[in-house]
Write a protein that holds these residues in place. Structure first.
Motif, PDB file in Angstrom:
ATOM      1  N   GLU A  16       0.824  -1.206   0.000  1.00 12.11           N
ATOM      2  CA  GLU A  16       0.000   0.000   0.000  1.00 12.11           C
ATOM      3  C   GLU A  16       0.866   1.267   0.000  1.00 12.11           C
ATOM      4  O   GLU A  16       0.667   2.186  -0.777  1.00 12.11           O
ATOM      5  CB  GLU A  16      -0.911  -0.020   1.229  1.00 12.11           C
ATOM      6  N   PHE A  17       1.902   1.259   0.869  1.00 12.78           N
ATOM      7  CA  PHE A  17       2.690   2.493   0.998  1.00 12.78           C
ATOM      8  C   PHE A  17       3.564   2.739  -0.219  1.00 12.78           C
ATOM      9  O   PHE A  17       3.729   3.868  -0.656  1.00 12.78           O
ATOM     10  CB  PHE A  17       3.496   2.484   2.295  1.00 12.78           C
ATOM     11  N   GLY A  18       4.102   1.629  -0.745  1.00 11.49           N
ATOM     12  CA  GLY A  18       4.901   1.761  -1.966  1.00 11.49           C
ATOM     13  C   GLY A  18       4.050   2.314  -3.091  1.00 11.49           C
ATOM     14  O   GLY A  18       4.490   3.164  -3.873  1.00 11.49           O
ATOM     15  N   ALA A 100     -10.112   7.385  -4.025  1.00 10.57           N
ATOM     16  CA  ALA A 100     -10.125   6.230  -3.142  1.00 10.57           C
ATOM     17  C   ALA A 100     -10.219   4.987  -4.011  1.00 10.57           C
ATOM     18  O   ALA A 100     -11.035   4.913  -4.927  1.00 10.57           O
ATOM     19  CB  ALA A 100     -11.297   6.320  -2.172  1.00 10.57           C
ATOM     20  N   LEU A 101      -9.344   4.047  -3.733  1.00 13.25           N
ATOM     21  CA  LEU A 101      -9.213   2.886  -4.600  1.00 13.25           C
ATOM     22  C   LEU A 101      -9.154   1.614  -3.776  1.00 13.25           C
ATOM     23  O   LEU A 101      -8.390   1.515  -2.815  1.00 13.25           O
ATOM     24  CB  LEU A 101      -7.907   3.036  -5.392  1.00 13.25           C
ATOM     25  N   ALA A 102      -9.979   0.627  -4.145  1.00  8.65           N
ATOM     26  CA  ALA A 102      -9.820  -0.719  -3.599  1.00  8.65           C
ATOM     27  C   ALA A 102      -9.486  -1.623  -4.772  1.00  8.65           C
ATOM     28  O   ALA A 102     -10.055  -1.458  -5.859  1.00  8.65           O
ATOM     29  CB  ALA A 102     -11.104  -1.179  -2.920  1.00  8.65           C
ATOM     30  N   VAL A 115      -4.846   3.447 -15.058  1.00  7.24           N
ATOM     31  CA  VAL A 115      -6.003   4.173 -14.516  1.00  7.24           C
ATOM     32  C   VAL A 115      -5.558   5.573 -14.052  1.00  7.24           C
ATOM     33  O   VAL A 115      -6.193   6.582 -14.369  1.00  7.24           O
ATOM     34  CB  VAL A 115      -6.648   3.406 -13.342  1.00  7.24           C
ATOM     35  N   PHE A 116      -4.451   5.620 -13.324  1.00 11.58           N
ATOM     36  CA  PHE A 116      -3.964   6.921 -12.841  1.00 11.58           C
ATOM     37  C   PHE A 116      -3.485   7.802 -13.988  1.00 11.58           C
ATOM     38  O   PHE A 116      -3.644   9.022 -13.949  1.00 11.58           O
ATOM     39  CB  PHE A 116      -2.869   6.750 -11.771  1.00 11.58           C
ATOM     40  N   ARG A 117      -2.893   7.178 -15.009  1.00 11.25           N
ATOM     41  CA  ARG A 117      -2.467   7.984 -16.161  1.00 11.25           C
ATOM     42  C   ARG A 117      -3.679   8.602 -16.851  1.00 11.25           C
ATOM     43  O   ARG A 117      -3.647   9.742 -17.279  1.00 11.25           O
ATOM     44  CB  ARG A 117      -1.662   7.145 -17.147  1.00 11.25           C
ATOM     45  N   GLY A 133      -6.148  10.738  -1.206  1.00 11.84           N
ATOM     46  CA  GLY A 133      -7.027   9.620  -1.482  1.00 11.84           C
ATOM     47  C   GLY A 133      -6.878   8.552  -0.430  1.00 11.84           C
ATOM     48  O   GLY A 133      -6.435   8.830   0.687  1.00 11.84           O
ATOM     49  N   ASP A 134      -7.234   7.347  -0.787  1.00  9.11           N
ATOM     50  CA  ASP A 134      -7.089   6.223   0.125  1.00  9.11           C
ATOM     51  C   ASP A 134      -6.922   4.972  -0.722  1.00  9.11           C
ATOM     52  O   ASP A 134      -7.451   4.899  -1.839  1.00  9.11           O
ATOM     53  CB  ASP A 134      -8.327   6.122   1.034  1.00  9.11           C
ATOM     54  N   THR A 135      -6.177   3.991  -0.195  1.00  4.47           N
ATOM     55  CA  THR A 135      -5.928   2.771  -0.956  1.00  4.47           C
ATOM     56  C   THR A 135      -6.106   1.577  -0.034  1.00  4.47           C
ATOM     57  O   THR A 135      -5.598   1.594   1.091  1.00  4.47           O
ATOM     58  CB  THR A 135      -4.462   2.766  -1.468  1.00  4.47           C
TER      59      THR A 135
HETATM   60  P1  ADP Z   1      -4.351   7.365   6.404  1.00  9.32           P
HETATM   61  O1  ADP Z   1      -3.778   6.211   7.155  1.00  9.32           O
HETATM   62  O2  ADP Z   1      -4.447   8.624   7.171  1.00  9.32           O
HETATM   63  O3  ADP Z   1      -5.585   7.014   5.639  1.00  9.32           O
HETATM   64  P2  ADP Z   1      -2.795   6.802   4.149  1.00  9.32           P
HETATM   65  O4  ADP Z   1      -1.544   6.114   4.551  1.00  9.32           O
HETATM   66  O5  ADP Z   1      -3.911   6.005   3.643  1.00  9.32           O
HETATM   67  O6  ADP Z   1      -3.233   7.730   5.328  1.00  9.32           O
HETATM   68  O7  ADP Z   1      -2.444   7.875   3.066  1.00  9.32           O
HETATM   69  C1  ADP Z   1      -1.244   8.599   3.095  1.00  9.32           C
HETATM   70  C2  ADP Z   1      -1.329   9.726   2.121  1.00  9.32           C
HETATM   71  O8  ADP Z   1      -1.485   9.216   0.799  1.00  9.32           O
HETATM   72  C3  ADP Z   1      -2.513  10.637   2.344  1.00  9.32           C
HETATM   73  O9  ADP Z   1      -2.076  11.962   2.058  1.00  9.32           O
HETATM   74  C4  ADP Z   1      -3.526  10.184   1.326  1.00  9.32           C
HETATM   75  O10 ADP Z   1      -4.340  11.258   0.942  1.00  9.32           O
HETATM   76  C5  ADP Z   1      -2.629   9.718   0.197  1.00  9.32           C
HETATM   77  N1  ADP Z   1      -3.252   8.637  -0.604  1.00  9.32           N
HETATM   78  C6  ADP Z   1      -3.574   7.384  -0.212  1.00  9.32           C
HETATM   79  N2  ADP Z   1      -4.091   6.661  -1.199  1.00  9.32           N
HETATM   80  C7  ADP Z   1      -4.137   7.475  -2.292  1.00  9.32           C
HETATM   81  C8  ADP Z   1      -4.594   7.342  -3.620  1.00  9.32           C
HETATM   82  N3  ADP Z   1      -5.161   6.223  -4.065  1.00  9.32           N
HETATM   83  N4  ADP Z   1      -4.475   8.416  -4.439  1.00  9.32           N
HETATM   84  C9  ADP Z   1      -3.944   9.565  -3.994  1.00  9.32           C
HETATM   85  N5  ADP Z   1      -3.483   9.762  -2.758  1.00  9.32           N
HETATM   86  C10 ADP Z   1      -3.586   8.742  -1.902  1.00  9.32           C
END
Ligand code: ADP
Ligand code: MG
Length: 349
Positions: A16-18, A100-102, A115-117, A133-135
Motif C-alpha cells: 500500500e505504501f509503496g 479512493a481505490l480498492a 487508470v492513474f495515467r 485519497g485512500d488505498t
Molecule cells: P491514512 O492512514 O491517514 O488514511 P494513508 O496512509 O492512507 O493515510 O495515506 C497517506 C497519504 O497518501 C494521504 O495523504 C492520502 O491522501 C494519500 N493517498 C492514499 N491513497 C491514495 C490514492 N489512491 N491516491 C492519492 N493519494 C492517496
C-alpha cells in the motif's frame, strides 16, 4: 485485462505504501506554497474566494464498468471526466480531486498505472490537481473520486431555476456515447476511422464541458443547468419536475450532423432517439432567460462544444416533441425507441 497473471509487478509487490509513494511521485498535484498534497493525514488548500462545490462518484467493477471494453487509461479518464461534468453543471471550475481505490492484491501495476495515467491526462486538460485519497485491498476494483470546484458566490447554477418561457440549449451533440456503446457491443474495432472513431471516442473518452459550464454560469443568463448522464429526455425531466413544468421540443432545431446520421444508420439506430435518449454524453443542458438571450449568445460563442437550441420550457407538465414532418408526439406517445432507450440497459457506467 487478465488479473490473475503472475507477472512480478502487482499491487502486492509494492504494498500500500509503496503504491501511494508511486502515485505521489508520478501523479501528485504540484505542491503550492502553503499547501499540502499527498503524504500527510489530510490535504491542505487555501480557500478559494466565493463558494466551494463538492461532488463524488463511485465506480464498481462489474456494476459500472466492464474491463472487457475499457482500457485502464480510458477508465481513469472517464471516471474523472464524469466528476468534472458534475462540477461543470454547477458552474464551478475544477480545483482538486481525491481518489479512493480498492483493488485485489494481484492487480497488475500497469493496470493501476493506466487508470492513474488516464485520470492524470484528464486532470492536465482541466488544471485540476490530485491532492489525496485512500488505498486498500478489495475483492474487485472500486474507484471513488471526489472533486472540489470553485464558483463565484452568486454564480452557482442549480437544477431548479427554470421558468416557463426559458429557452433550452444543449452543448455539443448528445447521443454519440450511445452510438459508441452500440458499436463496441459488436466488438471493439481495431483501427476505427470516421464515424466509428468518433463514436468510440465519445463513449470511452468523453470531455466534460467545464469551460461551457463556467462561461454559462458567469454570463448570468442561465437559470438552470444539468449534465446529461441519463439522456437528454430523462435529464430534462429532472430540470423541470420540481416546478411541475414541461417543455416543447422542436426536432428541426436539433443539431444532428451528417456524420451522426451516418453512424446511426449504420448501427440501425434512430438518430433522433439516440439524440434524445442516449446517455453518458456529459453534455450540458441549460435553460436561458429569454430577456438575457444576448448575454448568453455572446458567452456561447466561446463554448468549445457550441450550444444549440432544442425548445422552450412550458407551464404545463409533460414534454411535447414537434417532429420534422410537423406532427406532434408526447408523453406515452413518444416513439417506443425513446422509452426503450430511457430505460437504459447494458450501459458501461
Ligand atoms: P491514512 O492512514 O491517514 O488514511 P494513508 O496512509 O492512507 O493515510 O495515506 C497517506 C497519504 O497518501 C494521504 O495523504 C492520502 O491522501 C494519500 N493517498 C492514499 N491513497 C491514495 C490514492 N489512491 N491516491 C492519492 N493519494 C492517496
Ligand atoms: Mg488511508
Amino acid at each position: 485485462m487478465k488479473r490473475n497473471d503472475p507477472s512480478p509487478g502487482c499491487l502486492r509487490d509494492l504494498g500500500e505504501f509503496g503504491f501511494i509513494e508511486h502515485v505521489k511521485r508520478r501523479f501528485g498535484g504540484p505542491a503550492r506554497p502553503g499547501e499540502v498534497g499527498i503524504g500527510d493525514d489530510g490535504a491542505v488548500l487555501r480557500s478559494p474566494p466565493g463558494k466551494v462545490v463538492l461532488s463524488t462518484d463511485l465506480l464498481v467493477e462489474g456494476t459500472h464498468f466492464d474491463l472487457r471494453y475499457f482500457l485502464p487509461q480510458e477508465l481513469g479518464w472517464r471516471a474523472l471526466m464524469a466528476n468534472l461534468s458534475d462540477l461543470a453543471a454547477m458552474g464551478a471550475s475544477p480545483v482538486c480531486y481525491l481518489v479512493a481505490l480498492a483493488a485485489p492484491p494481484d492487480t497488475p501495476l500497469p493496470f493501476l498505472d493506466g487508470v492513474f495515467r488516464g485520470m492524470s491526462s484528464a486532470a492536465r486538460l482541466s488544471g485540476i490537481r490530485l491532492v489525496g485519497g485512500d488505498t486498500c485491498r478489495g475483492e474487485k476494483i472500486v474507484l471513488s473520486l471526489t472533486v472540489m470546484g470553485k464558483v463565484a458566490s452568486r454564480r452557482v447554477v442549480r437544477r431548479t431555476g427554470a421558468r416557463p418561457g426559458d429557452l433550452l440549449f444543449v452543448t455539443g451533440e448528445p447521443g454519440w456515447s450511445r452510438l459508441g456503446l452500440r458499436l463496441l457491443a459488436g466488438g471493439r474495432p481495431r483501427d476505427p476511422k470516421g464515424w466509428r472513431r468518433e463514436a468510440m471516442r465519445r463513449h470511452l473518452c468523453p470531455v466534460a464541458r467545464w469551460r461551457e459550464g463556467t462561461l454559462a454560469a458567469r454570463c448570468g443568463a442561465v437559470s438552470a443547468m444539468i449534465d446529461l448522464s441519463d439522456g437528454l429526455l430523462p435529464d430534462l425531466s429532472h430540470l423541470l419536475e420540481r416546478g411541475g413544468m414541461g417543455a416543447v421540443l422542436d426536432e428541426r432545431a436539433f443539431r444532428i450532423s451528417a456524420r451522426f446520421r451516418k453512424a446511426a444508420s449504420e448501427l440501425r439506430e434512430d438518430p433522433v432517439a439516440a439524440f434524445l435518449a442516449g446517455g453518458e454524453d456529459y453534455e450540458l443542458l441549460m435553460s436561458v432567460r429569454p430577456q438575457r438571450y444576448e448575454a448568453f449568445r455572446r458567452a456561447a460563442r466561446r463554448f468549445p462544444a457550441g450550444a444549440f437550441p432544442i425548445g422552450v420550457v412550458t407551464k404545463g407538465a409533460g414534454v411535447r416533441l414537434r417532429r420534422a414532418d410537423g406532427s406532434w408526439t408526447e408523453g406515452a406517445g413518444l416513439p417506443a425507441g425513446f422509452r426503450h432507450f430511457a430505460a437504459g440497459g447494458g450501459r458501461a457506467s
